[in-house]
Design a protein around this motif. Structure first.
Motif, short mmCIF file in Angstrom:
data_model
loop_
_atom_site.label_atom_id
_atom_site.label_comp_id
_atom_site.label_asym_id
_atom_site.label_seq_id
_atom_site.Cartn_x
_atom_site.Cartn_y
_atom_site.Cartn_z
N LYS A 52 16.78 -1.02 65.34
CA LYS A 52 17.05 -1.48 63.76
C LYS A 52 16.22 0.47 63.58
CE LYS A 52 17.35 -6.33 62.08
NZ LYS A 52 16.68 -6.27 60.89
N LEU A 53 14.81 0.66 63.74
CA LEU A 53 14.78 1.97 63.94
C LEU A 53 15.20 3.12 64.53
CD1 LEU A 53 10.33 1.37 64.70
CD2 LEU A 53 11.88 1.45 62.61
N TYR A 54 16.19 2.86 65.76
CA TYR A 54 16.69 3.74 66.35
C TYR A 54 17.77 4.04 64.79
CZ TYR A 54 21.02 5.42 69.29
OH TYR A 54 21.35 6.53 69.54
N ARG A 55 18.78 3.13 64.56
CA ARG A 55 20.23 3.13 63.68
C ARG A 55 19.59 4.01 62.03
NH1 ARG A 55 24.27 3.55 65.16
NH2 ARG A 55 24.92 3.31 63.21
N LEU A 56 18.19 3.56 61.59
CA LEU A 56 17.63 4.28 60.72
C LEU A 56 17.53 6.18 60.80
CD1 LEU A 56 14.93 2.01 58.84
CD2 LEU A 56 17.48 2.31 58.42
N ASP B 225 20.93 7.82 61.68
CA ASP B 225 21.60 7.32 59.83
C ASP B 225 21.14 8.20 59.41
OD1 ASP B 225 23.26 5.41 61.17
OD2 ASP B 225 22.60 4.37 59.60
N HIS B 226 19.86 8.68 59.38
CA HIS B 226 18.85 9.81 58.40
C HIS B 226 19.23 11.34 59.03
CE1 HIS B 226 16.36 10.98 55.72
NE2 HIS B 226 15.75 12.46 56.31
N LEU B 227 18.91 11.66 60.42
CA LEU B 227 19.53 12.59 60.98
C LEU B 227 21.34 12.92 60.47
CD1 LEU B 227 17.51 12.46 64.00
CD2 LEU B 227 17.10 13.75 61.81
N TYR B 228 22.02 12.01 60.47
CA TYR B 228 23.66 12.32 60.56
C TYR B 228 23.30 12.87 58.51
CZ TYR B 228 28.58 11.81 59.50
OH TYR B 228 29.64 11.84 59.35
N SER C 161 12.82 9.78 50.74
CA SER C 161 10.96 8.85 49.92
C SER C 161 12.05 7.24 51.11
CB SER C 161 10.97 8.81 48.74
OG SER C 161 11.80 8.54 47.85
N ARG C 162 13.01 7.22 50.06
CA ARG C 162 13.92 5.79 50.68
C ARG C 162 13.96 5.78 51.73
NH1 ARG C 162 12.33 3.59 47.44
NH2 ARG C 162 13.69 1.38 48.11
N TYR C 163 14.63 6.47 52.66
CA TYR C 163 14.20 5.98 54.21
C TYR C 163 13.19 5.58 55.23
CZ TYR C 163 13.79 8.16 59.51
OH TYR C 163 13.28 7.85 60.41
N LYS C 164 11.74 6.63 54.20
CA LYS C 164 10.90 6.21 54.61
C LYS C 164 10.05 5.03 54.53
CE LYS C 164 8.88 10.85 54.63
NZ LYS C 164 8.07 11.91 54.40
N ALA C 165 10.30 4.54 53.23
CA ALA C 165 9.73 3.39 52.26
C ALA C 165 11.47 2.22 53.64
CB ALA C 165 10.22 3.00 51.59
N ARG C 166 11.88 2.42 53.53
CA ARG C 166 13.14 1.27 54.42
C ARG C 166 12.56 1.49 56.21
NH1 ARG C 166 15.09 -3.51 54.05
NH2 ARG C 166 17.46 -1.77 51.81
N GLU D 245 9.05 1.59 56.76
CA GLU D 245 7.67 0.91 56.92
C GLU D 245 8.30 -0.86 56.33
OE1 GLU D 245 5.02 2.22 57.38
OE2 GLU D 245 6.12 4.32 57.74
N ILE D 246 9.08 -0.93 55.73
CA ILE D 246 9.49 -2.53 55.64
C ILE D 246 9.71 -2.93 57.31
CG2 ILE D 246 10.95 -3.71 54.84
CD1 ILE D 246 9.02 -3.12 52.71
N THR D 247 10.57 -2.06 57.76
CA THR D 247 11.26 -2.49 59.61
C THR D 247 10.02 -2.64 59.99
OG1 THR D 247 13.61 -1.33 58.75
CG2 THR D 247 13.26 -1.77 61.21
N LYS D 248 9.23 -1.84 60.07
CA LYS D 248 8.08 -1.51 61.09
C LYS D 248 7.13 -2.80 60.90
CE LYS D 248 7.82 3.37 62.74
NZ LYS D 248 6.52 4.28 62.28
N ASN D 249 7.06 -3.17 59.59
CA ASN D 249 5.49 -4.15 59.41
C ASN D 249 6.86 -5.75 58.81
OD1 ASN D 249 4.10 -2.71 59.92
ND2 ASN D 249 4.40 -1.69 57.17
N ALA D 250 8.23 -5.84 59.32
CA ALA D 250 9.11 -6.88 59.44
C ALA D 250 8.62 -8.11 59.56
CB ALA D 250 10.65 -6.71 59.01
N LYS D 251 7.28 -8.17 60.85
CA LYS D 251 7.56 -9.24 61.90
C LYS D 251 5.78 -9.84 61.40
CE LYS D 251 5.77 -10.62 65.76
NZ LYS D 251 5.55 -10.62 67.44
N ASN D 252 5.14 -8.97 60.70
CA ASN D 252 3.99 -9.51 59.73
C ASN D 252 3.81 -9.31 58.07
OD1 ASN D 252 2.39 -9.22 62.06
ND2 ASN D 252 2.05 -7.03 62.14
N ASN D 253 4.99 -9.11 57.51
CA ASN D 253 5.09 -9.42 55.98
C ASN D 253 6.95 -9.67 55.34
OD1 ASN D 253 2.79 -7.31 55.26
ND2 ASN D 253 3.75 -5.89 56.66
#
Length: 317
Positions: free
Chosen positions: A184-188, A191-194, A288-293, A295-303
């Motif tokens: 998911k992080l790779y896809r984010l 997509d953001h670079l594109y 900013s929305r990309y960074k927020a998404r 972070e949510i993806t990184k911490n999805a397991k714990n949050n």
């Protein structure tokens, strides 16, 4: 003397009486000749008074020089006080004697005693397949290799498939969540670079030419990117609905209204500072929305209790 007479009266006389009453069993082979190892049937028939209890040989009996292959018993048939017991034995022999004989008995139960009544012997002739043996024996050698068709080893393939499936299932069970998060992080990021690359191209074209179509394409690309990022139909929202979706974020409100004024109000003759700033604000907000998404993806397991992103109105520079 009295003991001897008592023995005669109790043991010998009943045996003689039974011997007079019980006929000898009749056994016959189905063929006159046999071959080594080939099955042959032997029929045993015994007639006796109805009241006598008679047992025919079972599988534990020694049929030497023959071997028992199978036995088939038939129900007792009684008529006019005479009972008939019969059985068919399938035998084979590996004995090399030319003539072989077999005589099967029957066993009469008399109280606690068992009396054996032997039958007549039946003979068969062993068919000799080898009539002449040359001495010394001549051995014939064959050294030519015979091609054998190669067969695919399906059991080994099935074993590898099962082992591979179990191994991959174990890997997924242990690292599945981590793998999904990494993907998911790779896809984010991709997509953001594109988005950034295409958005910057439209902005540069707008700055150089001042054509409103370049600004329109940049805004449309921004909406489509946030639609995918936020998983919401932002590209179908009006400017007012977008501002409300992001909780009246001031930068989004200002940037979109300036862009709408330039695109739909025909108020733009060249790229001025306000319109360029509006496009930069939209790009910064998307980042900013990309960074927020992310972070949510990184911490999805714990949050997992957090269902959405951070507050939409919070913009990071």
């Amino acid at each position: 003397m009295r003991r001897f007479l008592l023995f005669i009266s109790i043991v010998v006389l009943p045996m003689l009486a039974i011997g007079q009453q019980v006929l000898r069993p009749v056994g016959t082979f189905s063929n006159d000749t046999i071959r080594i190892g080939a099955p042959v049937t032997f029929s045993l028939v015994h007639r006796h008074p109805e009241k006598l209890e008679v047992i025919l040989p079972g599988s534990n009996y020694n049929f030497s020089p023959f071997e028992l292959v199978r036995k088939d018993y038939y129900p007792t048939y009684t008529r006019n006080g005479i009972s008939v017991d019969s059985a068919v034995y399938t035998l084979r022999t590996f004995d090399t004697r030319a003539v072989q004989a077999l005589a099967l008995p029957v066993f009469v139960l008399q109280g606690t005693d068992t009396i054996r009544v032997n039958g007549d012997s039946s003979r068969v002739i062993l068919q000799q397949l080898v009539t002449k043996v040359n001495e010394p024996l001549q051995f014939k050698s064959e050294t030519t290799l015979v091609p054998v068709e190669e067969r695919f080893n399906w059991p080994v393939l099935l074993l590898w498939v099962v082992v591979g499936t179990l191994f991959l299932s174990l890997i997924w069970l242990i690292f599945g969540q981590t793998i999904k998060t990494k993907y998911k992080l790779y896809r984010l990021r991709k997509d953001h670079l594109y988005f950034t690359s295409r958005y910057n191209a439209h902005v540069d074209r707008f700055v150089k030419t001042g054509v409103s179509q370049s600004m329109e394409k940049a805004v449309s690309l921004w909406k489509n990117y946030l639609t995918k990022l936020e998983r919401s139909a932002i590209n179908s929202f009006t400017t007012k609905e977008i501002v409300e979706f992001y909780e009246n974020n001031e930068e989004v409100n200002t940037a979109l209204r300036l862009c709408d004024k330039a695109i739909y109000g025909n108020m733009l003759t060249e790229a001025d500072a306000d319109t360029k700033e509006a496009l930069l604000l939209l790009r910064r907000f998307a980042k900013s929305r990309y960074k927020a998404r992310r972070e949510i993806t990184k911490n999805a397991k714990n949050n997992r209790r957090h269902a959405g992103l951070a507050e939409p109105g919070m913009v990071q520079s």
